[in-house]
Each structure stands twice: as C-alpha cells, then as structure tokens.
Write a protein that holds these residues in place. Structure first.
Motif, PDB file in Angstrom:
ATOM      1  N   ARG A  37     -34.343 -46.200  -4.499  1.00 29.34           N
ATOM      2  CA  ARG A  37     -33.626 -45.938  -3.246  1.00 29.34           C
ATOM      3  C   ARG A  37     -34.557 -45.361  -2.191  1.00 29.34           C
ATOM      4  N   ASP A  38     -34.182 -45.593  -0.925  1.00 29.08           N
ATOM      5  CA  ASP A  38     -34.948 -44.993   0.166  1.00 29.08           C
ATOM      6  C   ASP A  38     -34.431 -43.576   0.427  1.00 29.08           C
ATOM      7  N   ASP A  39     -35.006 -42.916   1.417  1.00 28.07           N
ATOM      8  CA  ASP A  39     -34.663 -41.518   1.667  1.00 28.07           C
ATOM      9  C   ASP A  39     -33.200 -41.332   2.063  1.00 28.07           C
ATOM     10  N   ASP A  40     -32.578 -42.406   2.549  1.00 23.59           N
ATOM     11  CA  ASP A  40     -31.173 -42.324   2.932  1.00 23.59           C
ATOM     12  C   ASP A  40     -30.231 -42.706   1.790  1.00 23.59           C
ATOM     13  N   GLY A  41     -30.807 -43.002   0.626  1.00 26.50           N
ATOM     14  CA  GLY A  41     -29.966 -43.343  -0.519  1.00 26.50           C
ATOM     15  C   GLY A  41     -29.656 -44.823  -0.639  1.00 26.50           C
ATOM     16  N   GLY A  42     -30.152 -45.608   0.286  1.00 22.31           N
ATOM     17  CA  GLY A  42     -29.898 -47.045   0.207  1.00 22.31           C
ATOM     18  C   GLY A  42     -30.765 -47.694  -0.861  1.00 22.31           C
ATOM     19  N   ALA A  43     -30.170 -48.615  -1.605  1.00 21.42           N
ATOM     20  CA  ALA A  43     -30.918 -49.309  -2.656  1.00 21.42           C
ATOM     21  C   ALA A  43     -31.925 -50.264  -2.027  1.00 21.42           C
ATOM     22  N   THR A  44     -33.140 -50.269  -2.553  1.00 25.95           N
ATOM     23  CA  THR A  44     -34.179 -51.136  -1.997  1.00 25.95           C
ATOM     24  C   THR A  44     -34.745 -52.119  -3.005  1.00 25.95           C
ATOM     25  N   ALA A  45     -34.768 -51.751  -4.292  1.00 26.01           N
ATOM     26  CA  ALA A  45     -35.413 -52.620  -5.282  1.00 26.01           C
ATOM     27  C   ALA A  45     -34.846 -52.321  -6.663  1.00 26.01           C
ATOM     28  N   VAL A  46     -35.011 -53.281  -7.547  1.00 28.83           N
ATOM     29  CA  VAL A  46     -34.585 -53.105  -8.943  1.00 28.83           C
ATOM     30  C   VAL A  46     -35.710 -53.582  -9.862  1.00 28.83           C
ATOM     31  N   THR A 110     -23.929 -53.789 -18.258  1.00 27.60           N
ATOM     32  CA  THR A 110     -25.049 -53.481 -17.385  1.00 27.60           C
ATOM     33  C   THR A 110     -24.951 -52.007 -17.016  1.00 27.60           C
ATOM     34  N   VAL A 111     -25.964 -51.253 -17.404  1.00 26.31           N
ATOM     35  CA  VAL A 111     -26.002 -49.819 -17.127  1.00 26.31           C
ATOM     36  C   VAL A 111     -26.860 -49.626 -15.882  1.00 26.31           C
ATOM     37  N   ILE A 112     -26.218 -49.134 -14.840  1.00 25.16           N
ATOM     38  CA  ILE A 112     -26.908 -48.954 -13.566  1.00 25.16           C
ATOM     39  C   ILE A 112     -27.417 -47.519 -13.494  1.00 25.16           C
ATOM     40  N   ALA A 113     -28.703 -47.370 -13.166  1.00 22.89           N
ATOM     41  CA  ALA A 113     -29.309 -46.042 -13.107  1.00 22.89           C
ATOM     42  C   ALA A 113     -30.244 -45.967 -11.913  1.00 22.89           C
ATOM     43  N   ASP A 114     -30.424 -44.764 -11.401  1.00 21.73           N
ATOM     44  CA  ASP A 114     -31.348 -44.527 -10.297  1.00 21.73           C
ATOM     45  C   ASP A 114     -32.659 -43.965 -10.813  1.00 21.73           C
ATOM     46  N   GLU A 115     -33.734 -44.368 -10.167  1.00 19.21           N
ATOM     47  CA  GLU A 115     -35.058 -43.810 -10.443  1.00 19.21           C
ATOM     48  C   GLU A 115     -35.097 -42.404  -9.853  1.00 19.21           C
ATOM     49  N   VAL A 116     -35.450 -41.407 -10.659  1.00 18.80           N
ATOM     50  CA  VAL A 116     -35.518 -40.042 -10.127  1.00 18.80           C
ATOM     51  C   VAL A 116     -36.956 -39.543 -10.006  1.00 18.80           C
ATOM     52  N   ALA A 154     -22.009 -59.173  -7.568  1.00 19.89           N
ATOM     53  CA  ALA A 154     -21.118 -58.023  -7.758  1.00 19.89           C
ATOM     54  C   ALA A 154     -21.927 -56.770  -8.085  1.00 19.89           C
ATOM     55  N   LEU A 155     -22.978 -56.937  -8.884  1.00 25.26           N
ATOM     56  CA  LEU A 155     -23.810 -55.770  -9.211  1.00 25.26           C
ATOM     57  C   LEU A 155     -24.451 -55.216  -7.942  1.00 25.26           C
ATOM     58  N   ARG A 156     -24.935 -56.105  -7.104  1.00 23.41           N
ATOM     59  CA  ARG A 156     -25.597 -55.642  -5.884  1.00 23.41           C
ATOM     60  C   ARG A 156     -24.642 -54.803  -5.034  1.00 23.41           C
ATOM     61  N   ARG A 157     -23.399 -55.247  -4.958  1.00 24.63           N
ATOM     62  CA  ARG A 157     -22.437 -54.469  -4.170  1.00 24.63           C
ATOM     63  C   ARG A 157     -22.228 -53.077  -4.754  1.00 24.63           C
ATOM     64  N   GLN A 158     -22.367 -52.970  -6.086  1.00 23.61           N
ATOM     65  CA  GLN A 158     -22.165 -51.653  -6.717  1.00 23.61           C
ATOM     66  C   GLN A 158     -23.344 -50.705  -6.489  1.00 23.61           C
ATOM     67  N   LEU A 159     -24.454 -51.233  -6.002  1.00 23.00           N
ATOM     68  CA  LEU A 159     -25.632 -50.387  -5.838  1.00 23.00           C
ATOM     69  C   LEU A 159     -25.520 -49.487  -4.621  1.00 23.00           C
ATOM     70  N   ASP A 160     -24.674 -49.851  -3.674  1.00 14.99           N
ATOM     71  CA  ASP A 160     -24.565 -49.050  -2.469  1.00 14.99           C
ATOM     72  C   ASP A 160     -23.821 -47.763  -2.777  1.00 14.99           C
ATOM     73  N   PRO A 161     -24.260 -46.689  -2.138  1.00 12.93           N
ATOM     74  CA  PRO A 161     -23.653 -45.379  -2.447  1.00 12.93           C
ATOM     75  C   PRO A 161     -22.156 -45.356  -2.110  1.00 12.93           C
TER      76      PRO A 161
END
Ligand SMILES: [Zn+2]
Length: 161
Positions: A37-46, A110-116, A154-161
């Motif tokens: 995610r970018d600094d605003d929390g938007g998903a950028t890459a997987v 599909t387990v969705i997780a954020d890079e921390v 559908a997965l992509r739509r779930q990535l948005d905060p």
C-alpha cells in the motif's frame, strides 16, 4: 521437466469434486494475496507467483499457496505455503480478510494480507519460476491461473480500504 521430489504432506491429493472438476488439496486449498500500500493506504501491488511448467496450469501466474493440512485453518495454510514457496515471513504481514470460493467438495480460500515491513519475495522451492511484486494495473495482462483470473476482479475490489 520432471517434478521435484517434495515430501508428501497429509493434505496432498486430488479431490473429485461434484462440480465435475478435479482440485488439488484433500482439505481444500489456500493462498496468500499479499498487498503493498501507499502512504494513503491505497493498494498498489500484489505478490504473484509464476508457476513452473510441470505444475497444474503451469506457466500461469497466481498467488503462492497450496493444499491445507488436516485441522489447519486457511490463514495458517496460506502463510505456511507463502513461507515455503516465496520466503515470506509471517511476521512481515498483517492478515486483513479472507475470500472463500466454495465448491461442493472442496474450497479455495484467498487470504488477503498487508505488507507491514518490506517483503522481497524470492523463489525458495521448485514450484516457481519467479515471484515478484506486480502493479495492480498489470495483473490482468498476465496469463493468470484460470481460477485466479476469475476471482481477480472481485479480489481487487476487496483490496481497497
Ligand atoms: Zn469443484
């Protein structure tokens, strides 16, 4: 190319599913969709895995994952497979949500997780040609594993905060 000799695990095997297809994973399967995610929390890459030619749907791109073991929940299976296949340390990610594709006799989670902390995925076993971060805008242009390609919008739509 010959498949490598990987120790058989308790969940390894094909399921003859009521949908008419065969699926891998006697107890279902799970994969990790790791999101940057970018600094605003938007998903950028997987993180995507380019699958070796001998695998099911070889040569396509999907997420690291595999068969669940008996009694293993989807998140633990996805994290275990991501560690085995991509060198992704579970301490580097934060679980976010799960998306279940349910079949009559099988399921794929599909387990969705954020890079921390920064994750640099690497090929750590014989199942991948390559593992890398892929910009969200570039995912659909890759030759995707059919099931992942079907699920991606559908997965992509779930990535948005
Ligand atoms: Zn099925």
């Amino acid at each position: 190319m010959q498949p490598p000799t990987r120790p058989r695990q308790p969940g390894d095997g094909w399921v003859e599913c009521g949908c008419g297809l065969r699926h891998w994973g006697l107890y279902g399967a799970a994969g990790l969709l790791l999101v940057r995610r970018d600094d605003d929390g938007g998903a950028t890459a997987v993180v995507l895995q380019h699958r070796v030619e001998w695998s099911h749907h070889g040569g396509t791109w999907g997420v690291p994952g595999g068969a669940r073991m008996p009694g293993e929940n989807a998140a633990d299976a996805a994290l275990r497979e991501a560690a085995e296949e991509a060198g992704i340390d579970r301490a580097s990610v934060r679980l976010r949500s799960e998306s279940v594709l349910a079949h009559p006799d099988w399921s794929y989670t599909t387990v969705i997780a954020d890079e921390v902390v920064p994750v640099d995925p690497a090929v750590t076993d014989a199942e991948s040609l390559e593992l890398r971060w892929v910009s969200l805008d570039d995912v659909a242009a890759l030759p995707l594993l059919p099931a992942f390609g079907d699920a991606w919008p559908a997965l992509r739509r779930q990535l948005d905060p």
